[in-house]
Design an enzyme around this catalytic site. Sequence first.
Site, PDB file in Angstrom:
ATOM      1  N   ASP A   7       0.773  -1.047  -0.078  1.00  0.00           N
ATOM      2  CA  ASP A   7       0.031  -0.136   0.165  1.00  0.00           C
ATOM      3  C   ASP A   7       0.731   1.159   0.069  1.00  0.00           C
ATOM      4  O   ASP A   7       2.072   1.071  -0.326  1.00  0.00           O
ATOM      5  CB  ASP A   7      -0.892  -0.097   1.092  1.00  0.00           C
ATOM      6  CG  ASP A   7      -0.385   0.178   2.675  1.00  0.00           C
ATOM      7  OD1 ASP A   7       1.004  -0.041   2.467  1.00  0.00           O
ATOM      8  OD2 ASP A   7      -0.953   0.063   3.559  1.00  0.00           O
ATOM      9  N   GLU A  63       3.692   0.936   2.109  1.00  0.00           N
ATOM     10  CA  GLU A  63       4.597  -0.267   1.616  1.00  0.00           C
ATOM     11  C   GLU A  63       4.538  -1.250   2.681  1.00  0.00           C
ATOM     12  O   GLU A  63       5.266  -1.980   3.140  1.00  0.00           O
ATOM     13  CB  GLU A  63       6.343   0.428   1.813  1.00  0.00           C
ATOM     14  CG  GLU A  63       5.943   1.666   1.041  1.00  0.00           C
ATOM     15  CD  GLU A  63       7.110   2.484   0.775  1.00  0.00           C
ATOM     16  OE1 GLU A  63       7.540   2.413  -0.560  1.00  0.00           O
ATOM     17  OE2 GLU A  63       7.966   3.100   1.415  1.00  0.00           O
ATOM     18  N   GLU A  85       8.548  14.225   7.648  1.00  0.00           N
ATOM     19  CA  GLU A  85       7.600  13.356   7.337  1.00  0.00           C
ATOM     20  C   GLU A  85       6.455  13.087   8.431  1.00  0.00           C
ATOM     21  O   GLU A  85       5.261  13.370   8.112  1.00  0.00           O
ATOM     22  CB  GLU A  85       8.183  11.978   7.142  1.00  0.00           C
ATOM     23  CG  GLU A  85       7.328  10.751   6.627  1.00  0.00           C
ATOM     24  CD  GLU A  85       8.154   9.454   6.468  1.00  0.00           C
ATOM     25  OE1 GLU A  85       8.742   9.065   7.581  1.00  0.00           O
ATOM     26  OE2 GLU A  85       8.132   8.993   5.228  1.00  0.00           O
TER      27      GLU A  85
HETATM   28  C1  BGC Z   1       6.187   5.823   3.124  1.00  0.00           C
HETATM   29  C2  BGC Z   1       5.845   5.984   1.579  1.00  0.00           C
HETATM   30  C3  BGC Z   1       6.564   7.073   0.751  1.00  0.00           C
HETATM   31  C4  BGC Z   1       8.100   7.017   1.202  1.00  0.00           C
HETATM   32  C5  BGC Z   1       9.128   7.961   0.603  1.00  0.00           C
HETATM   33  C6  BGC Z   1       7.841   5.789   3.166  1.00  0.00           C
HETATM   34  O1  BGC Z   1       8.256   5.650   4.615  1.00  0.00           O
HETATM   35  O2  BGC Z   1       5.749   4.748   3.776  1.00  0.00           O
HETATM   36  O3  BGC Z   1       4.595   6.483   1.642  1.00  0.00           O
HETATM   37  O4  BGC Z   1       6.372   7.038  -0.225  1.00  0.00           O
HETATM   38  O5  BGC Z   1       8.650   6.970   2.705  1.00  0.00           O
HETATM   39  O6  BGC Z   1       8.785   9.179   1.258  1.00  0.00           O
END
Ligand code: BGC
Length: 361
Positions: A154, A157, A318
């Site tokens: 998803d 990931e 993030e």
């Molecule tokens: C997240 C993803 C994202 C990736 C890069 C991962 O930790 O689960 O949604 O695309 O980081 O930012």
Amino acid sequence: MSHSLELIRRLQSPTGAYPASPTFSAYRGYSWLRDGAFIAEGVSRHGDLAGADAFHTWCARVIGDRAGQVDSLVARAGRGEAVPPAQMLPTRFTLDGADGTDDWWDFQLDGYGTWLWALREHAFRHGRAVPGVEKGVRAATRYLTAFWHLPCYDWWEEHVEQRHVATLGAVHAGLRAAIGLGLLSPAESEAAAAAVDGITGLVAAEGVAGPAPGAGHLTKWLGTDAVDASLLACVEPFGLYAADHPVGVATVAEVEWQLAADGGVHRYLADTFYGGGRWVLLAGFLGWNHARAGNRAEALRHLDWMAAQATPEGDLPEQVSGVLLAPDRLREWQERWGPVATPLLWSHGMYLILADELEVR
Ligand code: BGC
């Protein structure tokens, strides 16, 4: 705003790729279609046409170069072979467009759909086609048309064994966009339209939980009643359910009720990644939905919350760790991968999108 735009411009690779996060150990050197598509959408809304063009051209090249792989995967599946997830197209690419050599959770369909969606948004917004994308658009469309029904990892990931509703929403939007771009052959267009109908029917039958069949809110994957904040995108922007459809309304309300806290938004209740904090980019999706539903004050509250999470230099992370769903799981991730990814370009992209929705300049 200007910091977000400047940061994204400065960090965009000369190849056109957007790095997910320039310094974070696990992401360094890689570009994701999912992150990049929303980043490109953000800069497209703020007049960086050249940056968005370069990203879309890069995606089209990277995917177009794999048209042979797509056609051989489709042919194998057509002969009834089960193609292992490891042989599907990657989730992320190095900045020069290679598959990369580090292991990753590498079968995710949503990014291919989200890219097509963002490309169409960009082209229609500015009233002009991005040249040279046809081969990539057609390959991505054939890939999604053939494989949309398969389980895959998803947005986060995780859970390769499930069929995720946010992934289905991204594929639905991407295939509609590909048809709208007018670059497909008649047969490709017809097959894509059939896949769109297939997704609509499958989600209505198995991806909605509530009081009666087909009524209630969207679910994290088919056959559960849990939610995930990525479902917000199925309403705005993917339009799998319209913002004023009862399922759209119920989905935003349920995600907000279960996962939003003081302006920020958790991914899902069982999240343990960095202790399960609140994600800046998800506040952007909730704000975007509120803005489209006419709740300006609520949307502004999320925009303000996003801005308030910036470091003194203006960089957005993030996630933030002030309110955690699983506090005892924070340390293990810090030890494994270092501090939370900062700056995360997708967070900045979402900030640009929400600011534009609210006409905050
Ligand atoms: C997240 C993803 C994202 C990736 C890069 C991962 O930790 O689960 O949604 O695309 O980081 O930012």
